[in-house]
Motif scaffolding. Structure first.
Motif, short mmCIF file in Angstrom:
data_model
loop_
_atom_site.label_atom_id
_atom_site.label_comp_id
_atom_site.label_asym_id
_atom_site.label_seq_id
_atom_site.Cartn_x
_atom_site.Cartn_y
_atom_site.Cartn_z
N TRP A 160 37.97 36.04 35.26
CA TRP A 160 39.47 35.88 35.42
C TRP A 160 39.44 34.30 35.52
N PRO A 161 38.55 33.64 35.42
CA PRO A 161 38.61 32.36 35.90
C PRO A 161 38.77 30.96 35.22
N GLN A 162 38.07 32.12 34.54
CA GLN A 162 37.62 30.79 32.62
C GLN A 162 38.51 31.93 31.68
N LEU A 204 51.98 37.09 40.92
CA LEU A 204 51.40 35.80 39.79
C LEU A 204 50.40 35.80 38.51
N VAL A 205 49.83 37.15 38.54
CA VAL A 205 48.96 37.87 37.87
C VAL A 205 49.51 37.68 36.54
N HIS A 245 44.23 41.23 34.24
CA HIS A 245 43.35 42.52 35.71
C HIS A 245 43.70 43.65 34.18
N SER A 246 42.35 44.55 35.26
CA SER A 246 42.21 46.26 34.69
C SER A 246 42.82 46.92 35.43
N ILE A 255 40.92 30.71 44.79
CA ILE A 255 42.01 31.91 45.25
C ILE A 255 41.92 32.78 44.44
N VAL A 256 42.74 33.82 44.98
CA VAL A 256 42.98 34.86 44.02
C VAL A 256 44.33 35.36 43.12
#
Ligand code: ZN
Length: 144
Positions: A82-84, A125-126, A138-139, A119-120
Motif C-alpha cells: 500500500w505505501p507504493q 486517513l485510509v 485496503h481490502s 506508519i500505518v
C-alpha cells in the motif's frame, strides 16, 4: 385375542407399547417409529426427554475475549504494497508529498512515513487517501 394397532388399526401379531406425545399406544412396527418405544432396554439413549440429570451445559467463553475486540478494533486490512500504491498514485497526480499532505490535512512528514510504510494510516486517513487519490489501498471485507 387379536391385537390391533391403535394408530392404523392394522391387525398384527406384534405390537409394541409406544409413547407418542405423552400417550401410550399399542402400535404395529410401522407406526411405532413415530413414537418412543416405552419398553426399550435402558441403554444410554440420549434422545429420551425428561431423563434425570444433565441439562446441557453451554461452554462459556471468558469475557476477556470480547473485551479485546472492543478495546482494540482490528485495523483495516491494507492491500499489499500500500505505501507504493499511495506514492505512485500521488506522483501520477503530480503532487508533492507536501501538496498531498495539505490535501489530507497532514504534515508532509506523515506522508513520507506513510509512503515508506513506517506508519500505518488510521481508518479515517485510509478513506481520505483513497478519496483524494482515487485509489484503493485496503481490502474490503466481503459483505453479503
Ligand atoms: Zn399401525
Amino acid at each position: 385375542m387379536r391385537m390391533l394397532c391403535e394408530m392404523c388399526g392394522k391387525d398384527t401379531g406384534e405390537l409394541s407399547l409406544v409413547k407418542i406425545e405423552g400417550a401410550e399406544l399399542h402400535l404395529c412396527s410401522s407406526c411405532a417409529k413415530f413414537g418412543t418405544t416405552v419398553h426399550a432396554p435402558a441403554t444410554a439413549g440420549g434422545a429420551a426427554p425428561g431423563t434425570s440429570g444433565g441439562s446441557a451445559r453451554s461452554p462459556r467463553r471468558p469475557p476477556a475475549q470480547e473485551k479485546d475486540v472492543f478495546a482494540e478494533m482490528p485495523p483495516m486490512e491494507l492491500l499489499s504494497e500500500w505505501p507504493q500504491r499511495i506514492r505512485k498514485a500521488r506522483e501520477s497526480m503530480g503532487l508533492s508529498q507536501d501538496q498531498f499532505g495539505t490535501l489530507l490535512s497532514e504534515k508532509s512528514s506523515v506522508i513520507h512515513k506513510l509512503e515508506s510504510g513506517s506508519i500505518v494510516p488510521s481508518d479515517a486517513l485510509v478513506r481520505k487517501i483513497e478519496r483524494t487519490l482515487k485509489i484503493r489501498i485496503h481490502s474490503q471485507p466481503e459483505t453479503s
